[in-house]
Scaffold this active site. Structure first.
Site, PDB file in Angstrom:
ATOM      1  N   THR A 189       0.458 -10.574  -2.446  1.00 47.64           N
ATOM      2  CA  THR A 189      -0.081  -9.276  -2.091  1.00 47.64           C
ATOM      3  C   THR A 189      -0.298  -9.236  -0.580  1.00 47.64           C
ATOM      4  OG1 THR A 189      -1.228  -9.307  -4.205  1.00 47.64           O
ATOM      5  CG2 THR A 189      -1.995  -7.686  -2.578  1.00 47.64           C
ATOM      6  N   GLU A 218       5.915 -19.876  -0.855  1.00 51.02           N
ATOM      7  CA  GLU A 218       6.450 -19.326   0.386  1.00 51.02           C
ATOM      8  C   GLU A 218       7.071 -20.431   1.228  1.00 51.02           C
ATOM      9  OE1 GLU A 218       3.432 -18.749  -0.761  1.00 51.02           O
ATOM     10  OE2 GLU A 218       3.096 -16.579  -0.856  1.00 51.02           O
ATOM     11  N   ARG A 239      -1.776  -9.235   6.614  1.00 49.09           N
ATOM     12  CA  ARG A 239      -2.961  -9.341   5.760  1.00 49.09           C
ATOM     13  C   ARG A 239      -3.925 -10.366   6.334  1.00 49.09           C
ATOM     14  NH1 ARG A 239      -2.707 -11.898  -0.440  1.00 49.09           N
ATOM     15  NH2 ARG A 239      -4.619 -13.088  -0.192  1.00 49.09           N
ATOM     16  N   ASN A 249      -1.706 -12.115 -11.709  1.00 45.81           N
ATOM     17  CA  ASN A 249      -2.535 -11.445 -10.715  1.00 45.81           C
ATOM     18  C   ASN A 249      -1.734 -10.575  -9.765  1.00 45.81           C
ATOM     19  OD1 ASN A 249      -5.207 -11.092  -9.616  1.00 45.81           O
ATOM     20  ND2 ASN A 249      -4.463 -12.174  -7.824  1.00 45.81           N
TER      21      ASN A 249
END
Lengths: 341, 1187
Positions: B28, B61, B111, B1005
């Site tokens: 996210t 990642e 973020r 999630n």
């Protein structure tokens, strides 16, 4: 022995057709039936309501958790562009495609619609998928007590008309026996363009289990004792309608097949006996039919067909009435009196 | 061509078409980019060169960056999408990719980084943490820029060979929908011509032209080699500008790498990057129009830093500059952009290119998507006008600790009057957000209309509040901040008026739409008094509809989206009514085309039925008779909860000053108990007459709202009349009573308890001993009952039968009322864990669902008992959880060893008997643990009288003499993928850690992306064509070590086996792994069927229940035990009850059939393997070599 026949304008190698059942719900299942000798296969019905129910259920499952939390707006990928008929319809149409490709006998798709649009949409899709014909499984339960018998009949005709507007393959109508005048409806459907009538549909009759205190779905297999009703109406309609007549219900032995042919059936459909004994039972029925034809001196099924149908020049009502009276006489002789008669 | 899309889609629409490979991993707020790329690839969509880009999901990642690096070295145009910690995990490869001058563009939804707490929201902390890697950094400030600069970055990297990170603000841009002009393929091809692609390809590794790249270099040449790239970096700003200029020739949209906007003779200037620049520029326009000499410098290219362009951009009249950074660098002289600007201007002044050296101050704004409004921009410019501006400041918060914060005018409104503003309040998943997305697409499809939408959610996974902020009008909308003074306010659940300030965003004379089950004439009297007063004050017009009824009648129960959307169009007047209805229907057909004809038909029917049910509510001018609002927490709540937690709960957290918050991220346990969310109209109700007191309902309750106690009859003396009880169904306790108490206000109505209940009342086969009932009629008595129940004594742990489901349910759960999804399949395991071991429990929790429902503010569910003891919980990261938990174990072991040493030294002083008893205690059974706890307490008392270093030492670690239970908890994304390496290592450590994997078989999630736990044939994001690889057998991997206790459990299939496994795992002196089947919303099931699906998973052989206990092997037995019987249903009878499998059947029946066949084969093969293992002798399993 020439077992070949025609049904819905289609040339069949014999008069035995596997009617809609779970046996034909997979391609290997269809292949097994054909290998056992059936001349055509009717696939299990596509129920429009079930398709709708599945569409709505799946939508609810997708949307029930969407857009509730920052991290995830959705929990499933968008439906694939190839998911054009969600809710099981595409799966059914693919079964049609694959069954058609897998066997060299006609594959008939069966449709149980619930909306006018649904009947035509799905019938057309079945044709596109390669079905040799469509069998309309019209199950209309008039729950509203104000519905007249004529309205029910009109609805059958309307559905047929709508489907015929959208398909060019032959269309058969599978009827239930519960009409005030099944014969008249049969003639109307014949005039409207049905290429075949399948007599009769057996309705699911849920029952109550008093021990578990639940409503049980219950779908008992048919038995030969149920056959005379269908046989009688085939006998009545033979020669009165231009379309094919398919006998369905109570085919357990070759004798039952033969009896239907004598009554005037173009083809005889079997589900229960194939479910009970396995698809290979088809070969037993066909062998028995061949034996019977030979024993009775018929060179083929065409010669046997309709030998015991109600003659065209006879008043069918009187004929039936006479048969009824004769039956009562027979019962009296057998049992020494008929209760309530 | 125009489209109304969000920033993520805007970026990936370009990135996908300009690459051959996307190496992806969900995080996210960037996941959408990866999801869209994966979907398009699976649907066969091509890039501008006619090939379908390959998309590969990696395990992390770090893995994505490695694959990216490799693909780039192989000559393929490659990209990835990420954010936050994900970008940090890529850092090693970023250096490599940049060091090798490799053309690529990474797209980052910028973020916050996890520091004192995790935040999924937007700021520049992540991109600032990679500014030193050698990647160029290009910042987009809007959805349109995210689209355009994605192309500019690709064009520039192909020309300069300098790799780029193209970033935009997480959520504020990544999730804002706005109307943009799309770039067509021709423009992309023109700006990224094929010859550049071929040049890139030619630099790839090939045995036909072999070379080596990636050498080890020594002191002699490393330094010089590092300097070789300088010319490329020097050329980059100009190359980016050239690409921007070329874009302008194609589109008319002109950008500058450093862009000045404002008064030509500005004196005060703000410098910033990202979406805040839009707000700053719009505010500047407003201020310039009112005569102020101000300006804004928007930095788009941040690395290589365009110093010359910055100096050139700045008007020579500028006296003062405020540089705003959307990041925090503790301990630095200033934040990065400030330092760069200050150094650049100072240098330019010294060099003579800038005659007047302006005063430069630096401030922080907008961390974690904190609002950045026109008033704040004006506040910063006002500070620049002060006699002595603060050199360092913050804007947007109240810093009463450091005194950094600037004041601002919260009411400054600069928006165009032609722009219509609307705000909609809904409940999560009620369709409000989806409908609003449709609404702005409808409006944005008009070529003369611009539309914008942004959505705000609260922190709960179910039953939370959503707020949709919409704007539309004739001008481009550059307002990346929430709507205020809305002309239309929709309140899609009247109950929200009790909880949040719905009218806080309403403007004077606005229209209010209420969804209320009451007839219109009764609506007014049902409103809270404060709401009535606001309606009067603001002179609002009010409409009401019972949207739930309309939807229900249309055959869409619970789906009010279409109805309320129709209401909006009908009464807002944004379009002529007939035209609006036609467009809503057209949108329905588009939205639901792939969901089926019936879905479309019913939604259209809902539209048709809406107008007749919509009524204007007469607002009485003389009556404000409404009820008072109930405070968010009870008055007797602890001080912190009342003053801090409650403010967050009420949506006033933005106003909390710095001093209100802890300095190190430490928060009190057990705050969900104060929340009483009442999110379900239906709640569980106990039938004491029918109940057999088996405890199953309580065992499976995901929200810990079903509690049981037995107690002496005399305790009932003061019981409220409504309090239910029954004789305790047990021998040996005559006269004892039993109560199963439902915490009705906390119940989510998931019905798992009802489904799990094994009995029915006589003659009522459809009921159970626990049933759902309406909350409202029982609310008051239920409150009293709960209050009384809490006064009853908690059952003595030492006398509870831990071996039975029923017994454990007399234990107090120390995990309660979490914000997990209603009917969550994970939380029952956690609750049981706390019942069994809660007082000794330390939890290391991997990031994911369990860390969010377990640790997301404002309220958290891990709690403590009456003695103040309970689980100690912490979340480190996603990737390191096993290691983090091991660290907790190691610390505990060290302190235990220290305590034992000191106790041995002080044996005489504390008493030999006590010391020997403590040191020799067997601490497995609860009675023994209880005895040890008493001994340790006694030791503490005796230590009070002692002094000296040894006694002090012992006092500080004495609690470690009670055996600690360390549990490492996380989902399958962690255990199977990103944390697999660490988990493997920790299991191999031989240490006494317990691992609980809450296996939902998907990344839950982040929205349902496939993990290596996703089964063969299941559809998930990143596996939209059906997963074509079987699920990893994590249990067998762990069993291979020989000294790991391993269990696979599913409480819906065998609750007792679950209980046994958890207890054995905890008791085992070594590493333990328990893999727990956790049904999930991402499976596509009715959650009340979750336990039944667990049963079917086991019955089909998909999820065989096993236990591997090394202690059994040590005693000569077979350590591998198969706890479930042979498969007795077909796999399809399990899987096709779940949408994740059915989706493939709908899309590709042949493939579904093929994968199902293979999956059944795999089940059969695995079962055969397991059966063989279960029949082996002990000697054929690995030995535990530990001493």
């Amino acid at each position: 022995m020439d077992l070949s026949t025609r049904y819905l304008g289609l040339a069949l190698r014999n008069p035995l057709v596997a009617s809609a059942s779970p046996l034909a719900s997979t391609v290997p299942g269809v292949r097994r039936l054909v290998d056992a000798g059936v001349a055509a296969v009717v696939l299990p019905s596509l129920f429009e309501e079930q398709v709708h129910r599945e569409q709505l259920r799946d939508l609810q499952l997708v949307e029930a958790h969407e857009h509730a939390f920052s991290e995830a707006a959705t929990y499933f990928p968008s439906p694939s562009p190839s998911a054009t008929q969600p809710g099981g319809a595409k799966r059914y149409l693919r079964l049609v495609e694959r069954a058609v490709a897998a066997v060299d006998v006609p594959v008939i798709a069966s449709l149980n619609g619930s909306t006018p649009g649904g009947w035509s949409l799905f019938a057309h899709a079945m044709q596109e998928a390669g079905a040799a014909a469509v069998e309309l499984n019209i199950t209309f339960v008039p729950g509203d007590p104000r519905t007249t018998g004529r309205q029910v009949e009109d609805r059958h005709v309307e559905i047929l008309e709508r489907v015929l507007e959208n398909v060019s393959i032959p269309v058969a109508v599978k009827l239930g026996p519960y009409f005030s005048s099944p014969g008249e409806l049969a003639l109307r459907l014949d005039r409207t363009g049905a290429r075949g009538l399948v007599l009769f549909n057996r309705f699911v009759q849920p029952d109550v289990d008093p021990e578990a205190m639940v409503v049980s779905p219950g779908f008992p297999l048919s038995t030969p004792v149920e056959a005379p009703l269908a046989r009688t109406w085939i006998a009545v309609l033979h020669g009165h309608v231009g379309c094919s007549l398919a006998a369905s219900t109570g085919v357990e032995t070759a004798a039952d097949v033969a009896a239907y042919l004598l009554a005037g059936a173009d083809v005889v459909m079997s589900t229960s006996s194939l479910l009970r004994h396995g698809p290979e039972h088809a070969s037993v029925l066909l062998d028995g039919l061949t034996d019977w034809l030979a024993r009775k001196g018929f060179p083929g099924v065409d010669e046997a067909r309709g030998r015991l149908a109600v003659p065209r020049d006879v008043d069918a009502s009187a004929y039936e009435r006479a048969g009824y009276v004769a039956a009562l006489e027979h019962a009296r002789e057998t049992y020494g009196g008929v209760p309530g008669a | 061509m125009r489209a109304t899309i969000d920033g993520n889609e805007a970026a990936v629409r370009v990135a996908y078409r300009l690459n051959e490979l996307c190496a992806i991993y969900p995080i996210t707020p960037s996941s959408t980019m990866a999801e869209l790329a994966d979907e398009w690839s699976s649907h066969g969509r091509t890039n501008v060169w006619g090939t379908v880009p390959a998309v590969i999901e990696m395990q992390s990642e770090g893995g994505a960056a490695g694959a990216l690096h490799g693909a780039l070295q192989g000559g393929a145009l490659s990209t990835t999408f990420t954010a936050s910690q994900g970008l940090l995990l890529m850092i090693p490869n970023l250096y490599k990719i940049a060091g090798e001058l490799t053309s690529t563009v990474l797209h980052v939804a910028a973020r916050s980084l996890a520091a004192q707490g995790l935040s999924i929201f937007g700021d520049h902390s992540d991109v600032m943490a990679v500014r030193q890697t050698g990647f160029a950094l290009l910042a987009s400030a809007s959805v349109q820029e995210a689209h355009d600069l994605a192309l500019v970055a690709q064009a520039a990297t192909m020309r300069t060979r300098v790799p780029f990170i193209h970033f935009f603000d997480g959520f504020r841009t990544s999730h804002e929908m706005n109307t943009i002009d799309l770039l067509d393929d021709d423009v992309l091809r023109a700006m990224v011509p094929e010859e550049l692609v071929r040049e890139h390809r030619s630099r790839g590794l090939t045995p036909e032209r072999p070379f080596i790249r990636g050498t080890a270099q020594n002191p002699d040449v490393y330094f010089q080699a590092r300097e070789t790239v300088n010319p490329m970096y020097a050329r980059t700003p100009a190359a980016v500008q050239a690409a921007m200029d070329e874009l302008a020739t194609h589109t008319g949209r002109a950008y500058r790498v450093v862009e000045y906007a404002g008064h030509p003779e500005a004196e005060r200037v703000v410098v910033l990057m990202g979406s805040g620049a839009q707000t700053a520029r719009e505010t500047m326009r407003h201020l310039v129009a009112s005569g102020e000499r101000v300006g804004v410098v928007q930095v788009r290219l941040y690395r290589p830093f365009p110093a010359a362009e910055l100096v050139a951009a700045l008007p020579r009249t500028v006296r003062r500059v405020a540089v705003l950074d959307r990041t925090k660098e503790p301990g630095s002289h200033g934040e990065p952009l400030y330092l760069d600007v200050a150094a650049t201007l100072a240098e330019a002044h010294v060099a003579g290119t800038l005659e007047q050296a302006p005063l430069v101050i630096g401030g922080r704004f907008g961390l974690s998507s904190k609002e950045f409004t026109p008033g704040m921009v004006a506040g910063v410019l006002a500070e620049l006008d002060a006699a002595a501006p603060r050199p360092r400041f913050t804007i947007g918060i109240t810093d009463d600790v450091g005194g950094t914060s600037l004041p601002w005018d919260a009411d400054l409104d600069i928006e165009e009057p032609e722009t219509l503003r609307a705000v909609f309040h809904g409940i999560g998943s009620d369709g409000t957000v989806g409908a609003n997305k449709n609404t702005i697409k409808i409006l944005g499809s008009d070529p003369d209309v611009h539309a914008q939408a942004y959505f705000v959610y609260d922190s709960k996974k179910s039953g939370g509040v959503t707020v949709s902020h919409l704007r539309f009008g004739p001008h481009e909308i550059r307002a990346p901040y929430l709507v205020s003074r809305a002309g239309f306010v929709g309140c899609h659940d009247i109950g929200l008026l009790e909880k949040v300030d719905v009218l806080g965003s309403a403007g004077r004379g606005a229209t209010l739409l209420l969804n209320s089950p009451r007839p219109p004439e009764q609506v007014w009297d049902a409103l809270p008094r404060t709401v009535q007063e606001r309606i009067h004050d603001l002179d609002l017009r009010m409409f009401a509809i019972d949207a739930d009824r309309v939807a229900r009648d249309a055959g869409l129960p619970g789906r009010t989206n279409t109805v309320l959307q129709t209401c909006f169009f009908a009464i807002s007047g944004v379009l002529p009514r007939a035209e609006a209805i036609a467009k809503v229907k057209a949108a329905i057909r588009t939205t639901y085309a792939r969901r089926g004809t019936e879905v479309v038909r019913r939604n259209e029917a809902a539209v048709d039925a809406t107008l007749a049910a919509l009524h204007e509510v007469a607002v009485p001018t003389d009556r404000t008779n409404g009820h008072a609002l109930v405070p968010p927490v009870p008055p007797d709540a602890p001080d912190f909860v009342r003053t801090v937690t409650a403010e967050m709960m009420a949506g006033r957290g933005d106003a909390l000053p710095v001093s209100a918050l802890p300095v190190d991220g430490t928060f009190p346990s057990g705050t969900t108990a104060y929340e009483k969310r009442r999110i379900s109209d239906l709640v569980a109700q106990w039938d004491p007459e029918t109940c057999i007191q088996c405890g199953t309902c309580s065992f499976v309750c995901p929200h810990s709202v079903i509690r049981s106690k037995h107690y002496d009859e005399g305790e009932l003396e003061d019981a409220p009349e409504s309090f239910a009880s029954a004789p305790l169904n047990a021998v040996g306790l005559p006269g004892a009573r039993y109560t199963l108490q439902v915490y009705a206000e906390d119940c989510t109505g998931c019905a798992l308890c009802v489904e799990a209940c094994p009995v029915s009342p006589l003659g009522e086969p459809t009921r159970r001993a626990i049933n759902l009932t309406e909350l409202e009629p029982i609310l008051e008595p239920a409150r009293q009952d709960v209050a009384f129940f809490e006064t009853l004594p908690v059952n003595n742990r030492a006398r509870v039968d831990f071996g039975t489901v029923r017994g454990t349910q007399f234990l107090l759960p120390l995990f309660e009322f979490s914000g997990a999804c209603s009917g969550c399949g994970e939380t029952p395991y956690l609750k049981v864990l706390t019942q069994l071991f809660g007082e000794r429990l330390t939890v290391a929790n991997a990031t994911g669902c369990s860390s969010i429902y377990g640790g997301n503010l404002p309220t958290t569910p891990w709690t403590r008992n009456a003695q103040g003891r309970g689980p100690a919980w912490s979340n480190s990261l996603f990737e390191d959880n096993a290691e983090f938990g091991l660290g907790l174990r190691l610390a505990a072991d060290l302190h235990t060893a220290l305590a034992r040493t000191r106790l041995a030294e002080l044996r005489a002083e504390v008493g030999a008997d006590l010391a020997d008893a403590v040191l020799g205690a067997e601490q497995v059974r609860e009675s023994a643990l209880e005895a040890q706890r008493e001994r340790v307490a006694e030791l503490g008392r005796r230590l009070e009288g002692l002094s000296g270093p040894a006694a002090q030492d012992l006092r500080s670690v004495a609690d470690h003499l009670l055996r600690r239970s360390v549990w490492i908890v996380g989902g399958d994304g962690w255990a199977y993928d990103i944390g697999a390496g660490g988990l493997d290592h920790v299991l191999a450590s031989g240490r006494d850690v317990n691992v609980l994997v809450l296996d939902t078989e998907v990344y839950s999630n982040t929205g349902g992306q496939a993990s290596k736990a996703t089964p063969l044939g299941a559809v998930a994001k990143f596996a939209s064509g059906g997963k074509d690889l079987a699920k990893k057998d994590l249990a067998l991997q762990a069993i291979a070590y020989g000294n790991v206790y391993v269990a696979r459990v599913a409480m819906g299939a065998d609750a007792h086996q679950t209980l046994t496994a958890l207890r054995e795992a905890e008791a085992y002196d070594g590493p333990s792994l328990v893999i727990a089947y956790s049904h999930c919303i991402a499976h596509g099931i009715e959650m009340r069927d979750g336990l039944d699906q667990q049963y079917r998973a086991v019955a089909s052989g998909h999820w065989p229940l096993v236990r591997y206990d090394p202690t059994v092997r040590a005693s000569g037995g077979n350590p591998f035990q198969l706890d479930s019987p042979r498969p007795r249903i077909r796999l399809e009878d399990y899987v096709y009850r779940e949408l994740r499998y059915r989706m493939l059947r709908d899309a590709d029946p042949d493939e579904a059939e093929r994968l199902l066949g293979l999956a059944q084969e795999a089940v059969d093969q695995r079962w055969a393997t397991y059966e063989e293992m279960a029949g082996r002798g002990a000697a054929r399993f690995a030995t535990d070599a530990r001493r």
